[in-house]
Each structure stands twice: as C-alpha cells, then as structure tokens.
Design a protein around this motif. Sequence first.
Motif, PDB file in Angstrom:
ATOM      1  N   GLU A   1       0.825  -1.208   0.000  1.00  0.00           N
ATOM      2  CA  GLU A   1       0.000   0.000   0.000  1.00  0.00           C
ATOM      3  C   GLU A   1       0.864   1.265   0.000  1.00  0.00           C
ATOM      4  O   GLU A   1       0.564   2.248  -0.674  1.00  0.00           O
ATOM      5  CB  GLU A   1      -0.918   0.004   1.229  1.00  0.00           C
ATOM      6  N   ARG A   2       1.940   1.242   0.733  1.00  0.00           N
ATOM      7  CA  ARG A   2       2.810   2.415   0.816  1.00  0.00           C
ATOM      8  C   ARG A   2       3.557   2.638  -0.491  1.00  0.00           C
ATOM      9  O   ARG A   2       3.757   3.788  -0.922  1.00  0.00           O
ATOM     10  CB  ARG A   2       3.799   2.248   1.974  1.00  0.00           C
ATOM     11  N   LEU A   3       3.951   1.551  -1.141  1.00  0.00           N
ATOM     12  CA  LEU A   3       4.603   1.695  -2.439  1.00  0.00           C
ATOM     13  C   LEU A   3       3.635   2.213  -3.485  1.00  0.00           C
ATOM     14  O   LEU A   3       3.997   3.046  -4.330  1.00  0.00           O
ATOM     15  CB  LEU A   3       5.204   0.356  -2.872  1.00  0.00           C
ATOM     16  N   LEU A   4       2.407   1.743  -3.438  1.00  0.00           N
ATOM     17  CA  LEU A   4       1.393   2.238  -4.379  1.00  0.00           C
ATOM     18  C   LEU A   4       1.119   3.724  -4.131  1.00  0.00           C
ATOM     19  O   LEU A   4       0.876   4.491  -5.065  1.00  0.00           O
ATOM     20  CB  LEU A   4       0.099   1.425  -4.242  1.00  0.00           C
ATOM     21  N   GLY A   5       1.172   4.108  -2.874  1.00  0.00           N
ATOM     22  CA  GLY A   5       0.993   5.530  -2.565  1.00  0.00           C
ATOM     23  C   GLY A   5       2.104   6.383  -3.161  1.00  0.00           C
ATOM     24  O   GLY A   5       1.874   7.534  -3.566  1.00  0.00           O
ATOM     25  N   CYS A   6       3.306   5.827  -3.250  1.00  0.00           N
ATOM     26  CA  CYS A   6       4.427   6.574  -3.836  1.00  0.00           C
ATOM     27  C   CYS A   6       4.258   6.789  -5.328  1.00  0.00           C
ATOM     28  O   CYS A   6       4.915   7.673  -5.902  1.00  0.00           O
ATOM     29  CB  CYS A   6       5.740   5.830  -3.578  1.00  0.00           C
ATOM     30  N   LEU A   7       3.396   5.975  -5.971  1.00  0.00           N
ATOM     31  CA  LEU A   7       3.176   6.151  -7.411  1.00  0.00           C
ATOM     32  C   LEU A   7       2.472   7.467  -7.732  1.00  0.00           C
ATOM     33  O   LEU A   7       2.475   7.917  -8.878  1.00  0.00           O
ATOM     34  CB  LEU A   7       2.355   4.977  -7.966  1.00  0.00           C
ATOM     35  N   GLN A   8       1.893   8.104  -6.723  1.00  0.00           N
ATOM     36  CA  GLN A   8       1.235   9.387  -6.937  1.00  0.00           C
ATOM     37  C   GLN A   8       2.199  10.569  -6.749  1.00  0.00           C
ATOM     38  O   GLN A   8       1.794  11.724  -6.879  1.00  0.00           O
ATOM     39  CB  GLN A   8       0.073   9.532  -5.954  1.00  0.00           C
ATOM     40  N   HIS A   9       3.428  10.251  -6.464  1.00  0.00           N
ATOM     41  CA  HIS A   9       4.424  11.299  -6.207  1.00  0.00           C
ATOM     42  C   HIS A   9       4.749  12.060  -7.487  1.00  0.00           C
ATOM     43  O   HIS A   9       4.716  11.505  -8.592  1.00  0.00           O
ATOM     44  CB  HIS A   9       5.698  10.668  -5.639  1.00  0.00           C
TER      45      HIS A   9
ATOM     46  N   GLN B   1      -5.063   0.748 -11.437  1.00  0.00           N
ATOM     47  CA  GLN B   1      -5.412   2.161 -11.606  1.00  0.00           C
ATOM     48  C   GLN B   1      -4.232   3.067 -11.229  1.00  0.00           C
ATOM     49  O   GLN B   1      -3.982   4.078 -11.876  1.00  0.00           O
ATOM     50  CB  GLN B   1      -6.636   2.516 -10.745  1.00  0.00           C
ATOM     51  N   HIS B   2      -3.484   2.684 -10.203  1.00  0.00           N
ATOM     52  CA  HIS B   2      -2.307   3.461  -9.825  1.00  0.00           C
ATOM     53  C   HIS B   2      -1.274   3.466 -10.945  1.00  0.00           C
ATOM     54  O   HIS B   2      -0.665   4.502 -11.239  1.00  0.00           O
ATOM     55  CB  HIS B   2      -1.667   2.881  -8.551  1.00  0.00           C
ATOM     56  N   VAL B   3      -1.103   2.289 -11.587  1.00  0.00           N
ATOM     57  CA  VAL B   3      -0.113   2.205 -12.660  1.00  0.00           C
ATOM     58  C   VAL B   3      -0.582   3.000 -13.874  1.00  0.00           C
ATOM     59  O   VAL B   3       0.215   3.690 -14.531  1.00  0.00           O
ATOM     60  CB  VAL B   3       0.146   0.729 -13.031  1.00  0.00           C
ATOM     61  N   LEU B   4      -1.883   2.922 -14.188  1.00  0.00           N
ATOM     62  CA  LEU B   4      -2.421   3.711 -15.309  1.00  0.00           C
ATOM     63  C   LEU B   4      -2.258   5.209 -15.056  1.00  0.00           C
ATOM     64  O   LEU B   4      -1.984   5.983 -15.991  1.00  0.00           O
ATOM     65  CB  LEU B   4      -3.897   3.368 -15.520  1.00  0.00           C
ATOM     66  N   ASN B   5      -2.372   5.633 -13.816  1.00  0.00           N
ATOM     67  CA  ASN B   5      -2.180   7.047 -13.480  1.00  0.00           C
ATOM     68  C   ASN B   5      -0.732   7.484 -13.702  1.00  0.00           C
ATOM     69  O   ASN B   5      -0.460   8.629 -14.054  1.00  0.00           O
ATOM     70  CB  ASN B   5      -2.579   7.305 -12.027  1.00  0.00           C
ATOM     71  N   VAL B   6       0.204   6.563 -13.469  1.00  0.00           N
ATOM     72  CA  VAL B   6       1.610   6.885 -13.727  1.00  0.00           C
ATOM     73  C   VAL B   6       1.813   7.176 -15.202  1.00  0.00           C
ATOM     74  O   VAL B   6       2.483   8.146 -15.590  1.00  0.00           O
ATOM     75  CB  VAL B   6       2.521   5.718 -13.276  1.00  0.00           C
TER      76      VAL B   6
ATOM     77  N   GLU C   1      10.283   7.952 -20.327  1.00  0.00           N
ATOM     78  CA  GLU C   1      10.219   6.648 -20.994  1.00  0.00           C
ATOM     79  C   GLU C   1      10.508   5.501 -20.040  1.00  0.00           C
ATOM     80  O   GLU C   1       9.902   4.433 -20.137  1.00  0.00           O
ATOM     81  CB  GLU C   1      11.193   6.614 -22.165  1.00  0.00           C
ATOM     82  N   ARG C   2      11.412   5.740 -19.070  1.00  0.00           N
ATOM     83  CA  ARG C   2      11.749   4.656 -18.151  1.00  0.00           C
ATOM     84  C   ARG C   2      10.546   4.286 -17.278  1.00  0.00           C
ATOM     85  O   ARG C   2      10.389   3.115 -16.880  1.00  0.00           O
ATOM     86  CB  ARG C   2      12.944   5.065 -17.289  1.00  0.00           C
ATOM     87  N   LEU C   3       9.693   5.268 -16.967  1.00  0.00           N
ATOM     88  CA  LEU C   3       8.482   4.992 -16.193  1.00  0.00           C
ATOM     89  C   LEU C   3       7.461   4.254 -17.046  1.00  0.00           C
ATOM     90  O   LEU C   3       6.771   3.339 -16.571  1.00  0.00           O
ATOM     91  CB  LEU C   3       7.891   6.299 -15.645  1.00  0.00           C
ATOM     92  N   TRP C   4       7.334   4.695 -18.291  1.00  0.00           N
ATOM     93  CA  TRP C   4       6.407   4.000 -19.197  1.00  0.00           C
ATOM     94  C   TRP C   4       6.826   2.542 -19.375  1.00  0.00           C
ATOM     95  O   TRP C   4       5.995   1.640 -19.419  1.00  0.00           O
ATOM     96  CB  TRP C   4       6.381   4.703 -20.556  1.00  0.00           C
ATOM     97  N   GLN C   5       8.112   2.290 -19.481  1.00  0.00           N
ATOM     98  CA  GLN C   5       8.604   0.935 -19.709  1.00  0.00           C
ATOM     99  C   GLN C   5       8.203   0.031 -18.561  1.00  0.00           C
ATOM    100  O   GLN C   5       7.698  -1.081 -18.768  1.00  0.00           O
ATOM    101  CB  GLN C   5      10.123   0.982 -19.872  1.00  0.00           C
ATOM    102  N   LYS C   6       8.425   0.480 -17.325  1.00  0.00           N
ATOM    103  CA  LYS C   6       8.071  -0.330 -16.164  1.00  0.00           C
ATOM    104  C   LYS C   6       6.552  -0.465 -16.018  1.00  0.00           C
ATOM    105  O   LYS C   6       6.034  -1.535 -15.661  1.00  0.00           O
ATOM    106  CB  LYS C   6       8.663   0.267 -14.890  1.00  0.00           C
TER     107      LYS C   6
ATOM    108  N   ASP D   1      -9.241   2.377 -20.870  1.00  0.00           N
ATOM    109  CA  ASP D   1      -8.484   3.603 -20.618  1.00  0.00           C
ATOM    110  C   ASP D   1      -7.976   4.171 -21.943  1.00  0.00           C
ATOM    111  O   ASP D   1      -7.069   3.627 -22.585  1.00  0.00           O
ATOM    112  CB  ASP D   1      -7.300   3.305 -19.687  1.00  0.00           C
ATOM    113  N   ARG D   2      -8.565   5.263 -22.384  1.00  0.00           N
ATOM    114  CA  ARG D   2      -8.211   5.857 -23.671  1.00  0.00           C
ATOM    115  C   ARG D   2      -6.822   6.501 -23.647  1.00  0.00           C
ATOM    116  O   ARG D   2      -6.094   6.489 -24.636  1.00  0.00           O
ATOM    117  CB  ARG D   2      -9.252   6.899 -24.065  1.00  0.00           C
ATOM    118  N   LEU D   3      -6.478   7.076 -22.509  1.00  0.00           N
ATOM    119  CA  LEU D   3      -5.155   7.693 -22.418  1.00  0.00           C
ATOM    120  C   LEU D   3      -4.063   6.660 -22.551  1.00  0.00           C
ATOM    121  O   LEU D   3      -2.984   6.930 -23.104  1.00  0.00           O
ATOM    122  CB  LEU D   3      -5.020   8.444 -21.082  1.00  0.00           C
ATOM    123  N   LEU D   4      -4.306   5.441 -22.061  1.00  0.00           N
ATOM    124  CA  LEU D   4      -3.325   4.372 -22.194  1.00  0.00           C
ATOM    125  C   LEU D   4      -3.113   4.038 -23.665  1.00  0.00           C
ATOM    126  O   LEU D   4      -1.973   3.841 -24.110  1.00  0.00           O
ATOM    127  CB  LEU D   4      -3.784   3.136 -21.423  1.00  0.00           C
ATOM    128  N   HIS D   5      -4.227   3.979 -24.389  1.00  0.00           N
ATOM    129  CA  HIS D   5      -4.118   3.666 -25.826  1.00  0.00           C
ATOM    130  C   HIS D   5      -3.263   4.714 -26.537  1.00  0.00           C
ATOM    131  O   HIS D   5      -2.385   4.376 -27.354  1.00  0.00           O
ATOM    132  CB  HIS D   5      -5.518   3.596 -26.455  1.00  0.00           C
TER     133      HIS D   5
END
Length: 974
Positions: A838-846, A883-888, A895-900, A926-930
Amino acid sequence: MSTTKNAPRNAAEILQSISRKIDLARDLVSKCQTGTSSVSDAELRLLVSQLEEVTKHIGEDLSSIPPSTFEDQNYVRVAVRSLSDEMQHACFRVAQSETEKQGEVETQPKQTEEAQLETDLYSVNVEVSMMSSNFSIESDSSGFSQSIGSILMKPRRMSRNSTGHQFGDQFVEPMYGTFYCPLLKKIMEDPVTTETGVTYERKAIAEWFNKFDKTGDFFCPTTGKKLSSRVLSTNMALKTTIEEWKDRNEAGRIKIARAALSLASSPTMVLEAIEELAQICKRKCFNKVQVCNIGILPKLVKLLGYKDRSVRSASLDLLRQLAEDDNDGKEMIANSMDLSILVRMLSSSHQATRKAALLLLLELSKSQSLCKKIGSVNGAMLVLISTKYNSTDSFAPAKATEILRNLESWPNNIKYMAENGYVEPLLNHLTEGNEEIKQEMATYLGEIYLDHDTQTYVAERAASSLMAMVQRGNGFMRTPGFKALARISTYHPNSKVLVEAGIVPLMIEEMFNRQISDDMMNSKAEAASILANIIDSGIDLEKIEVNSHGHTMASDYIVYNIVYMLGSSTPDELNINLIKILLCMTKSEKLMATIVSVLKENEGSYTLIELINNPEEELSLAAIKLLLTVSSHIGHMISERLCKTNGLPENLIQMGPSMDNQIMEKQAISAKFLDKLPHKNLTLNLAILNKGLIPDILHNIEQVQRSGTRSSKYGNTYLEGLTGILVRFTTTLYDPQIITVARKYNFTSVFTDLLTKASSDEVQRLSATGLKNLSAESVNLSKPPEMKKPKFMKVISLPQSLSFRSSSRKLKMPVCPVHRGACSSQNTFCLIDAKAVERLLGCLQHENAEVVEAALSALCTLLDDGVDVDKSLNVLNGSNAVQHVLNVVKDHREERLWQKSFWMIERFLARGGDDNSSSTSCISQDRLLHTALITAFHRGDGTTKQVAERILRHLNKMPQDSSSICIASMSTTL
C-alpha cells in the motif's frame, strides 16, 4: 520680612494677586509715558505715588510666598527675597531734566552708598536652572516670571536716556559723557585728540577733515576754532578707561545674561540674553573665554532641549560663535554636551536649527582632537552622508561635505564612512596616500562589508593599488593588500575586473614560485583563496593566461601543481584553499577528467583521505566534499583506500546530532559521502559492518526522525546519507554476514517506515530502492514449511474431535501466496508481510519521477517469474494497483516509467482470467493508455516499443503474430 494683613494663604493666590497688581502698575506706567501735554504736574505726581504704593504691595506679596514653594531652588528663593526687599523700599520721583517733559519715571532705591558699590546685580552666588526645576504653580504665573526676568536683567543703575526695557542697552556702571564722540554720539573705540584738546573717534574726525580742501582752512567741529594741523594723537588714557569700563560692564552683563538663562522663564528672555552674549563675544575674543569659564556653556547646552525651536537655533549659533577660532573653546563645548544630540539636530525639520547644527558641527570638526569623538557618535557618519547626497538645498550638502573632509583627519572615520556607503575618501587615500596611509586603508578595505552596488566600483578603483602593494611592498604592506583583494574577490562580478587587472598571473606566481619566508602571513594561502573565489565565479579558465609559457588556468600544469602542493606538511589554510580551487575546477568536464587522472596517478587521493581525520574541521570538510565530487569517477578506488586508513570509515559515522539536536554540515556531508560511494563495494560494506556501525546508523536515523529534519539546515541531507548507507547493504545480500545483519535489524521494516515518514524525496527513493533489493531476495529465502507431527499425550479416553484417526494428519504452517513458502518481513524480507504494498502504491502518486520509478521497481519484484504471479496479481488487485499504474502513464512522460508501467500492465493482461477481469476491463477502457501505447510504439526505444506492441496485441489493437497463432492452435489441439 513684612506681609500684608490679609496675606493670601497659598502660592497660587499670591501669584494671582501679584498678577492683578502688575496689570495695575502697567496701566499707571502707561499713563505716565503717554504725552504729558494733557497731564498736569499734580496728576503726574499722583500717578507716581500710586505706582510706588502698588510696587510696595507687590514686594509684600512676594515676601509672603511660602519657602516650601521653592524646594531646593536656592537661587530663586534668594532672588525673590532680594527683589521683594527692593520693591518694598522703592521710591519714585519725577526727573528734573528733559525727561520731565516726557514723564519718565526713575527708580531710586533707598540703599546705602556701600550697597551701591556692588558690582553684580545681586549678591547671589548660587546658580540654578529653572528648566529642571520642580517649581510649578497651577496659576497664571507668566506675568510673575516675566517680571522677575525683566527686573533681573536690569542693572542697578540706568542712564537717563534708557527706557529700562531693552536688554542690549543696559550696563552695570554709569556711562560718562567723555566716552561719547561729539560727532557720532557713540562710545569711542579709537579716541584721538585734536590740537584744540577735543577728543573724537578717529574715523569720524578723519571724515570731517575730508570735507575740507587739503590746501584750505579747516576747523574743529566742536569749538569752531581753526586748526593748523591734521595730525591726531591717540588719547591713550581715555582709550584705556573706555576699554576698562567696557570690560567691567561686559563682565556684569555676562553675569546678568547667565541669570536670565538660569531662569529661562520665557523664550523672549532667553533670546535677548543669547543675543546680548553674542554681541559681547563679537566685540572681544577674551569675552568668549569669560563666557565659557563663568558656567554659561552647560546652560546653553541645556537649552538645546528647549521647547521653542528659535531658542534652540539661537543656542546653537552662540555655541558656534564660542567655538570659532578657539580650540580650547571647542574642547569645552564638546565636553559639555552630548554630541549625539547635535547629530540628531542635523535631521531637524526646522531649517534654521538644521543649518545652525551643521555650522556648529563644522566648527567643532576643525579640531583634529574632536574628529575622533564626532566620528564615534553612533549614526553620525550615516546622517552626514545622507545629508551630503539627499538634501534638496545646496547649503546642507556643501557643509556636510566640509565636515566629512575635516573628519578624514582621523583614519578610523574613513573606515566608518566606507561602512556607511561613502568610499571615496578611503579610495583616494589608498591611491594617493603615503605607504603608511595605504597600509591602513587596505586594512580597512579588508575588514568592511560593502553593498553590491559599491563593490565593483571599489574593485575598479583599488585593484591596481592593492596589487602593487602585494607585488612590490614589504611584509607589512603585503598582508593588508592580500586581505583586501581576498575580500573584493568574494563578490563574483568583481572577477572580471580583477582578471583584467592581471591578478591571476600574480597569484600563480605567489603560489608556485615565491620562496621568501619572511612574510608576516602565509601569502600562498591568501593567493589560493583569491584564485578560488575568481574560479568559483564561473569565469572561462581557458582564456586566462597564467605565465609567459602560454599556460592557462585550464592547463594540466596548473592541476598537477595544485594536487602536488596538497599534503599533511602543507599549512591547513593553504590546503583548504587548494581544495577549494580543485572543487571549483570540477565544474568543468575537461578539468574534472584531469583531476581524476592526477588523483589516480599519484598519492593525491590518499592525501585527501588522510585529511578527513584532520582536527581542523574546515579542512576535513573540504577534503570530504572533493572526494564526494570525484566519487562517481573513482569511487571504488576511494572505497578501497578509505578502508586502509586508520579511523575510517568509523569517523565518518560516529558523530550523531549534538545534545540540542543540531546537525552540523560535516555530519551531513560525511554521511552523504558514504552513501555516494559505489553501493556494491563489498570491502567498504563489510568494513562498516565489522566496525559495528549499523546500530549507530539506525540510532541516528531514529534521533533525526524524532527531532525532525527541520530542526537543522542539514537535517534532510544527513537523513538521506544515513538511509543511503543502509541501502548499500541491500546490494550485497549474497554475503552471509550482511544478510544476517539485515535480518537482525529488520531492514524491511526500517525502509517501510522511512517510505511514509520521510520529508525528503531522496529518502523515499532510497527506501523504495532498498525494499526492491530486499524483495528480490525473498524468492530465494522463502522455503516451503516443514511438516511436523503433533505430539499426543497418552490418555484414557479422547474426545471425538481428537480421535485416533486425526492423529495421523500432519499440521501445515502458513504459506506466503506469492513466494510459496514461509515468509516474514524480517527473515525473508517479504513486502506482503511488511504491509509495504500500500505504501509503495501511494508513492506512485508522487510528483518526483525518481521516487515513482523506485516504487515501480519494488512492486515489479512481486510479478517476477520466480513468484506465483496469479496470487500476486490478486494481492495487487485488492489494492487497485492497476489504476495506480495507469495514473503513472497519464501523469508522467519519462520513458523509463512507461517501460516499467507497460511491463506491469502486460502482466495483468497476460494473466487474464476471471480474477483479473476487472483489471483487464479497466486497462482496455483507458483511452489515455491507448494514446500512450501508440506514442511509445512510434517513438520509444526498442524495449519500450516491444512491450507496447505486446499490450496492443492483447487489446486486439494490432494483428496477432503468425507464430503466436500457430502456438495458440497447437495448444488448442493438445
């Protein structure tokens, strides 16, 4: 002392009574002074008789004032008593001369001849100032005060031609007719006698003679006799008599004026007394000495606080007059007054006061001995400089300039002027003065702090003179020259001026070639300090030639010499400045490569590491900073040599926050240095471990968290360094000692706590990185649980629930669904057990991409091939990880974030199934993902493009690969 039968009961009533009687007396005098054509002799005598009676009653009222009214003001008490006696014995008569026609009244006190021989007004020797008196009665006493003042200012005798009201026309002794010039009708200054025996003023008789033809007859203007000669002889006897009379008269008038200033009951009285003193002092210089010696100076000084500003201005004018052309007078005035009052008056809103204060201060500044005292007054220089530059009229700036010029006679004043923004005197003396003056001015320039607007101007004016002092001067002159140049060089915009003046070759010569050891200072250290300041300004070193051989500041020659000079035998101050120069040079990529090469080739790195243990904190800190800067290039070499040095690395860690939780810069930089050295260097990691430093690190982290990083300027940097040191161990978990320590101190829990409690992005990034490294080992550490048989006690009978049949079953231990074995946060570093997901997922909003990347990397370890991916996806779905990953992908473009992120999304899609249906639906909708996938497919690097392509195929946005179709068909057939 007599009193009336119906004497008033208190002072207020007495003064009211006196006021009424004064009004009556004024009316009687007015009737006497108006033309006598309508007043008969009988009426005039009646008026005089009534005036005499009123005067006696006033004297009686004065005598009835209670002694307690005067408190400790003895002068007032004696003066009132004397005045009362005179008024009670006053006798008036009508004069029998020409004044009888005018009805002039003359006083004739009934006193003995011996009493009339007094030379002073009253036989009073006590001085008092009414300004500080507590003598105040709530009634209209202005008439009383003015009456006392008026009478006190009158002498005992008056001439028949005097009205008795003009202060300047009063004198103590009678004036004889022989004092008058028959032509001018004035007292003579230079009496001369003609052959007729008549005495005239020289100037007047000369003008009379000029009316006659030089060849013709001329006559005596008084006798009318014909004169045979124009020769005039000085009447020395008369001249001496007049001078003596004037001296005695003026001495008396000075005492009268002193009495008036003591009372100071009205502005008019004070102004008349000051004007009288001014006239007396103007006539003869010795009179100024008398005025100063008789005690008038303190009274004039006290009048500077008088409520009437005209009095203040007049007092300043008289003080200036007393100071003119008299150094002793200046000293007495300066000792009698607080010069800060005079300085404050320079800012008065009253123009006359301001002008008078300027003139007085100008006069005082002409005394060299007083210049020090004036300059020492707080704010004096600031006010004078402000007057010089900010006044609207022309008078004040001109006088302020004269005062400042006079004050330059005391050298310290020049320093004060410069500190307040007026540097011209200092620069003028520096460039034009003798050696002693230049030395003193350079010393001041090295001590004072100047504003930015002034510093460049000073550099332009002073650089050449200071460099000449350094180059050609003796030891006494070189020291202040170096100090001043060092101060000037601290302001970076001055670097261009100094370089153009040729300072760099001079400083290089001092550092590398100068061998003279008789200096009173370490000139090499000062030269290095100046060079460090110039280089730190960012100036192009390639363009600065340092000698005739064509070397520039960017040459290898310079770097090799500087590194060669470093050493334990070199003075600390020089070592510090040499390291500062190298630090500044590391900002250039070319020079960084040269410095790294030199440090590799010789003992320079060993020297720097040894300097870490130097007791001089500034030197130790400078060495650590340089090593930290080059650690990215020669980190392994530094790590190995660090471990071979006594006292290291423990000296870099064993100094936690002080008792007041203050973290010093050296503590923070030391921790950061150990953090930045290569994390995978096992030698250093084991050295830290074997020195028993892990508990110290954890304790310091706890202490910083407890006190808060905001309690110190370097709090965040220190916590980042300590966290980074812990992360070092997670990169070498293959070593048994290190994995044991990680388990013992529960690193997983430590990093999990830091992940949310840290106030620094870097601490969060490092914590997530540490969790990633630990989690990557969980698969190897997690083992299937051992099966254990339960032990049964022999019993006579067993419950049905504990039948014999059940004893054959084996108990199962809890198993981690992700790692397929017995897991814990402490022993296997399991992120699930540590509740870190949960704490790591929270860091994805950083907002910080580096923090997000580290958190993604840690989460990716839960989807590696060695784990049960399906179970791991279930855990992540429970926390809405998709959803957290899609928000990233939506919030970041790196690009390095997109890759992961794409890699994790592909994992969700590849393991479709009912359990992941919601995640798959969320991804596909998710249209933005496309849009991001299309962008990555077109513009991404090879890896990112491949992952994006596979996701698009999962989403049926691209045709399936033929090999994939075959594999799918075979799977179906099988």
